[in-house]
Write an enzyme that holds these catalytic residues in place. Structure first.
Site, PDB file in Angstrom:
ATOM      1  N   ASP A  84     -90.368 -26.624 -70.034  1.00  0.00           N
ATOM      2  CA  ASP A  84     -89.015 -26.303 -70.296  1.00  0.00           C
ATOM      3  C   ASP A  84     -88.408 -25.292 -69.916  1.00  0.00           C
ATOM      4  O   ASP A  84     -87.105 -25.661 -69.857  1.00  0.00           O
ATOM      5  CB  ASP A  84     -88.925 -28.108 -69.701  1.00  0.00           C
ATOM      6  CG  ASP A  84     -88.715 -28.741 -70.961  1.00  0.00           C
ATOM      7  OD1 ASP A  84     -89.620 -27.067 -72.355  1.00  0.00           O
ATOM      8  OD2 ASP A  84     -89.026 -29.716 -71.266  1.00  0.00           O
ATOM      9  N   HIS A 121     -89.294 -27.379 -74.657  1.00  0.00           N
ATOM     10  CA  HIS A 121     -90.827 -27.406 -75.212  1.00  0.00           C
ATOM     11  C   HIS A 121     -92.063 -26.739 -75.663  1.00  0.00           C
ATOM     12  O   HIS A 121     -92.182 -25.932 -74.819  1.00  0.00           O
ATOM     13  CB  HIS A 121     -91.247 -28.648 -75.048  1.00  0.00           C
ATOM     14  CG  HIS A 121     -90.279 -29.614 -75.341  1.00  0.00           C
ATOM     15  ND1 HIS A 121     -89.446 -30.313 -74.293  1.00  0.00           N
ATOM     16  CD2 HIS A 121     -89.324 -30.207 -75.808  1.00  0.00           C
ATOM     17  CE1 HIS A 121     -88.243 -30.822 -74.477  1.00  0.00           C
ATOM     18  NE2 HIS A 121     -88.285 -31.671 -75.610  1.00  0.00           N
ATOM     19  N   SER A 148     -87.886 -34.108 -84.068  1.00  0.00           N
ATOM     20  CA  SER A 148     -87.833 -34.988 -83.188  1.00  0.00           C
ATOM     21  C   SER A 148     -88.635 -34.471 -81.920  1.00  0.00           C
ATOM     22  O   SER A 148     -89.893 -33.971 -82.145  1.00  0.00           O
ATOM     23  CB  SER A 148     -86.364 -33.657 -83.362  1.00  0.00           C
ATOM     24  OG  SER A 148     -86.841 -32.030 -82.789  1.00  0.00           O
TER      25      SER A 148
END
Length: 232
Positions: A188, A191, A14
């Site tokens: 963030d 990530h 992902s």
């Protein structure tokens, strides 16, 4: 096709994978580490979960491809672990389904490609929940990713890997070995920053170095393309 042909290492997952060439990411670091040794190929899909991955598995890794990857590094779990939305929408996948999806992905990669294709699963890393709220404002009020849920899905992934004899990287534990992990390892809250990516590369390299695979896929053990002295 560009020659000479090199081993292919495919990163499949992902957004942790899709963004791995940004911000000093771990994918870019692997590409640098394996320069003139292997090609790092990115197949990352932001927002995806194990259910979506299973649906496209044969398109990403066709059985009849002339060249099969030497290594596939798989990451799904963070999006799967997110709290279900009342509407039924969102990436959340119930834990039993997640486990079976990952089992099917492992079986396919191990049995349907090449006898020489090796597989490593990455477990779900921790998250900085406070940073997520700051970074995404109201976006995660109803669909939230929590440390507790990530831990549950990480443990499920690792247990499956032990059961199936699949190499695994325990990102949940590895990231938290650093005292300032919550602030240093993310851009963030989800990530990886360059510091977080360094840990990912170190852990993948450790698995590759310790694996008793023939041929070895550890960068120091691999030949360098056109490694003879330059005529210039």
């Amino acid at each position: 096709m560009v020659g000479p042909e090199r081993p292919q290492y495919v990163l499949f997952g992902s957004s942790i994978v899709q963004f791995s060439f940004s911000n000093g990411g771990w994918g870019a670091s692997l590409a640098d580490l394996y320069a003139r040794k292997a090609d790092i190929i990115l197949r990352g899909y932001s927002g995806w979960n194990s259910r979506g991955a299973l649906e496209v598995l044969e398109k990403v890794f066709p059985k009849d491809a002339a060249t099969q990857p030497s290594l596939v590094i798989v990451y799904f779990g963070g999006n799967d672990s997110m709290r279900a939305h009342p509407s039924g929408l969102g990436p959340q996948v119930p834990l039993p389904e997640y486990i079976e999806n990952m089992r099917k992905i492992a079986i396919y990669l191990k049995q349907s490609l090449s006898d020489c294709t090796r597989v490593i699963f990455l477990s779900a890393p921790p998250v900085n929940e406070e940073k997520i709220r700051e970074s995404f404002s109201g976006k995660f009020q109803d669909i939230r990713r929590t440390n507790h849920a990530c831990h549950v899905y990480s443990e499920a992934c690792l247990e499956l890997c032990r059961e199936m004899n699949v190499k695994a990287v325990d990102l949940w534990t590895a990231i938290q070995k650093r005292d300032d992990w919550a602030t240093a390892c993310f851009t963030d809250g989800i990530h990886f920053s360059s510091e977080g990516s360094k840990i990912v590369v170190e852990e993948i390299s450790r698995v590759l170095k310790e694996a008793d695979w023939e041929p070895s896929l550890y960068w120091e053990s691999m030949p360098t393309e056109f490694g003879e002295d330059s005529p210039c």
